[in-house]
Write an enzyme that holds these catalytic residues in place. Structure first.
Site, PDB file in Angstrom:
ATOM      1  CG  ASN A 218      -2.033  -1.016   1.119  1.00 50.83           C
ATOM      2  OD1 ASN A 218      -2.448  -1.397   0.027  1.00 50.83           O
ATOM      3  ND2 ASN A 218      -2.511  -1.490   2.261  1.00 50.83           N
ATOM      4  CG  HIS A 268      -4.155  -6.764   4.926  1.00 50.25           C
ATOM      5  ND1 HIS A 268      -5.132  -7.273   4.088  1.00 50.25           N
ATOM      6  CD2 HIS A 268      -3.891  -5.502   4.469  1.00 50.25           C
ATOM      7  CE1 HIS A 268      -5.444  -6.361   3.184  1.00 50.25           C
ATOM      8  NE2 HIS A 268      -4.691  -5.278   3.398  1.00 50.25           N
ATOM      9  CE1 TYR A 277      -2.854  -5.029  -0.409  1.00 51.94           C
ATOM     10  CE2 TYR A 277      -3.683  -7.243  -0.018  1.00 51.94           C
ATOM     11  CZ  TYR A 277      -3.893  -5.876  -0.093  1.00 51.94           C
ATOM     12  OH  TYR A 277      -5.140  -5.364   0.145  1.00 51.94           O
TER      13      TYR A 277
END
Length: 815
Positions: A218, A268, A277
């Site tokens: 992210n 996460h 990811y």
């Protein structure tokens, strides 16, 4: 490659101070021109990164792909119908009830879809060979769409609703890509509007601290937004912020999101995510490194080498012949077929192969900024994966964008690159409770859960029934066979209570049981093992999700087999408890042969059977299974029907049918000390399986209890024991819980590997009743070694080793 910038350009674009500007020696007009040139160079580079280079638009497969892109863009242009709550009739972003999270997620996702479609149209406008290259009507449609979305939904006065990702990553990435592609056709006032909207949703504070949703992949995505915002809006400060904000991504972590020293990658907080990811992180870093290379904002942090090292340490171990293993893909395993079309008009199709191909493309791009030796090795790895992916050839992958396709085609066509073969060996990843085992002709992986690693991840309505994927699931693939086992609609059609290798209660679980984003973890610490790099002892203390189930599970990973033991199986759920030996996806036809102890079973579905006293079984085209001493195993051949929407609320609703051949051990509804033992032999023929079963001396089960599990294979010089409580097994005595592997070699030496999976032992003594004349190599954790008629090893504090194996080499004495 963009040439290094001059000192003048560096001062101009990084300074932001009058002193820096005045010292450049340029007149104001020259300074402005130099700045424009700098941003223009970055825009040109980004165009190349997202449109691709080095391919002929008139050659296949690019010719067809470009034509398809043009057809999709034409349809998008023709169906665009701006309205107060939508840009296309089939996607509404006007959320009637922003307090309903799940519905709001869908509406916010439609904002992303709107920009994604404009991105598709912009690419068709800019790419040659689409039939719409430079088309005025298409250009007008793109500009109309941008203006509409800004005016109606993505602007500086809009409050966020639904999924944060849509506003901070999904929408602005597509928007900024379109701004770069259409830059020469956008008035400066409109560019300023769009930049202001991005600033509203993605302020500098989005990367102000390395926490929450600003970590790992992210964070890389957020940096991409900030960097492109700087490129489009002419802001050196934004680009500098983006480049600097990447630094927290690089260092190894010891908890939470990021890369670990053992090769694990977590996102996460609790989810192994190398294949999803992790792919985003690798691809995003590759693009940003390439964009900024040679500029004043080049990423120079020395710790970025950790990312380069991770290509072979973290990503390559989970790629097998082009696929990326599902055990590190989190909730992405449920994204097989979307209910809606992608921005290019095709149904969104995803599986382990289609997730692997973008990783391969990212490795190629990242290699352009690595050392020459690394780049050469990585291109060899990628070429091997391309050649061996017969199930889903990467160069024919319609889900791979043109840029990725061009990179892989370049490697495939490069005569100077030699394809690298799949390696053999074992890798343990204790920091994410995973293991991989590779042998000639096949590969396997084991997925577990512990107090740090979740049972499974669900969220956004995805992966609703992945409950037991961390309950000791044993995946395996053949090199030229069974390579589509988990690719061919496995996840929506398999019985989620009978995943291969797991021990589970059939207690009914609700969709998304345990909570979103990996919230549920078992309260267990003994999960891990010991490996010498080729073989391994792996163990899991299993506690069931929302269940009273308890079990001890061990896998001994050998040269042509994996020996699987289970013991101490207890449960009071009132539901059946089963250990699934195998559950093979036989495809739509499912006529694969199956035999038990030489007797053929029916090849048509459905049927069930109880195999009493079975010693071996064989599935044609797949492999063999040996039950030491005989076992009662239940088998069934069935057709199962499911829908992607059953496991993913955004999935396709069309029914899919697949046939399965399943073997499982039924432990009953209230087991108090259930056990099992079997050996998996991937790729073995029926004759090889039968011969192994008949060879009573090949395998010795030393223990299979709630306290210890261990085996010996004399012909391999192998001994493996998982001590759950310490004690004595065969010739080994351990003072505390540990995992042990011993490999005796024909040259009179042996390797002993010991680990503390619980990360709790402040001292450990291991005694081996075997003559040893000398210790030739030892770790720092070994405080004492006494040789002679037996070997006594005393370890100091192992609690800080993070479950890593401690390797000791010895010279054997006379027996």
């Amino acid at each position: 490659m963009h040439a290094p910038w001059s000192r003048r350009a560096f001062l101009l674009t990084t300074g932001g101070s009058a002193l820096a500007l005045s010292s450049s020696g340029l007149l104001p007009a020259e300074e402005a021109a130099a700045a424009d040139d700098a941003y223009a160079a970055l825009r040109a580079k980004w165009r190349t990164l997202i449109l691709g280079e080095g391919f002929s638009p008139t050659a296949e497969p690019f010719k067809s792909r470009l034509a398809a892109l043009g057809a999709t863009a034409r349809e998008l242009r023709d169906t665009m119908a701006p309205a107060p709550g939508s840009l296309w009739p089939d996607i509404s972003y006007a959320d009637p009830d922003p307090d309903t999270d799940q519905e709001s997620y869908g509406y916010s996702a439609n904002v992303v879809t709107g920009y994604s479609r404009l991105n598709t149209m912009a690419r068709a406008y800019c790419q040659p060979g689409t039939g719409l290259t430079g088309d005025a009507d298409l250009r007008a449609g793109i500009l109309t769409g941008l203006d509409h979305l800004y005016t109606r939904v993505y602007h500086e006065d809009q409050a966020r609703f639904g999924n944060w990702y849509s506003w901070q990553i999904g929408a602005p990435q597509h928007l900024l890509d379109v701004c770069v592609l259409m830059y020469d056709h956008l008035p400066s006032a409109r560019l300023a509007d769009y930049c202001r909207a991005v600033d509203h949703f993605v302020p500098d504070s989005a990367v102000g601290s390395y926490t929450g949703t600003s970590t790992g992949a992210n964070r890389v995505d957020l940096c991409r937004v900030l960097a492109l915002r700087g490129v489009v809006g002419g802001s050196a400060a934004k680009i500098a912020l983006a480049a600097g904000a990447l630094s927290p991504v690089f260092p190894y972590v010891t908890s939470g999101d990021g890369l670990y020293t053992d090769g694990s990658f977590i996102q996460h907080t609790t989810v192994p995510y190398t294949g999803s990811y992790g792919s985003v992180l690798l691809g995003g870093l590759g693009m940003l490194f390439a964009l900024l290379r040679g500029s004043a904002w080049e990423v120079t942090d020395a710790k970025k080498q950790i990312v380069f090292d991770a290509v072979e340490k973290a990503w390559a171990p989970f790629i097998y012949n082009g696929l990326v293993m599902d055990g590190v893909a989190g909730r992405a395993i449920s994204r097989g077929l979307s209910a809606s079309a992608a921005s290019d008009g095709t149904k969104i199709q995803a599986d382990d192969h289609r997730r692997g191909h973008p990783v391969m493309s990212a490795v190629v791009l990242l290699g352009q900024g690595a050392s020459a030796a690394e780049n050469a090795r990585w291109r060899g790895l990628v070429k091997g994966w391309i050649r061996r992916d017969y199930y889903s050839p990467p160069l024919g992958d319609s889900s791979l964008d043109l840029t990725g396709l061009a990179r892989l085609q370049d490697v495939a066509d490069d005569a100077s690159v030699s394809a690298v073969a799949e390696p053999t060996g074992h890798r343990l990843f204790p920091d994410m409770a995973r293991a991989t085992h590779r042998r000639p002709g096949w590969a396997a992986s084991i997925s577990m859960a512990d107090s740090r690693i979740t049972y499974y991840e669900t969220g956004n309505g995805e992966n609703l029934r992945g409950w037991h994927t961390g309950s000791g699931m044993l995946y395996w693939w053949g090199d030229t066979y069974a390579n589509g086992q988990y690719s061919d609609a496995f996840w929506p059609t398999v019985d989620p209570y009978r995943l291969p290798g797991i021990t589970a209660s059939r207690k009914t679980l609700a969709d998304a049981a345990g909570g979103d984003w990996g919230a549920s973890m078992p309260d267990v610490k003994w999960v891990g093992g010991a490996s010498d790099g080729q073989r391994a002892s792996v163990g899991q203390y299993l506690k069931g999700l929302q269940s009273t189930l308890r079990a001890k599970k061990s896998w001994f990973c050998l040269d042509d087999a994996i020996v699987c033991l289970g013991a101490g199986i207890v449960c009071t759920d009132g539901a059946a408890v089963e250990t699934t030996v195998e559950n093979r996806n036989l495809g739509p036809a499912g006529t694969t042969s199956f035999q038990v102890d030489g007797a053929a079973k029916p090849t048509t579905a459905p049927w069930t059977a109880t195999l009493t006293g079975a010693r071996w079984a064989h599935i044609g085209g797949h492999g063999g299974y040996v039950f030491p001493g005989g076992a009662t195993v239940k088998a069934l051949r069935e057709e199962r029907t499911g829908r992607w929407s059953d496991i993913n609320r955004g999935g396709a609703t069309t029914p899919i049918a697949r046939k399965y051949l399943t073997m499982y051990v039924d432990h009953g509804t209230a087991p108090t000390n259930g056990t099992y033992a079997y050996a998996l032999m991937p790729g073995a023929s029926a004759a090889q399986t039968a011969a192994r079963s008949a060879d009573a001396g090949w395998l010795q089960i030393l223990a299979n209890t709630d306290a210890q599990q261990g085996v010996s294979v004399p012909s391999l010089g192998f001994t493996g024991v998982n001590f759950w409580f310490g004690g004595t097994v065969g010739k080994l005595t351990a003072s505390a819980p540990c995992s042990v592997l011993i490999s005796e070699k024909s040259d009179g030496t042996a390797v002993i590997c010991v680990s503390d999976p619980m990360r709790a032992q402040t001292s450990l003594t291991l005694t081996w009743q075997r003559a040893v004349s000398a210790v030739t190599a030892r770790p720092a954790t070994l405080t004492s070694a006494v040789t002679g008629a037996s070997l006594k090893l005393v370890f100091g504090n192992l609690s800080g080793t993070r479950g890593a194996g401690q390797r000791i080499s010895v010279k054997l004495g006379s027996s």
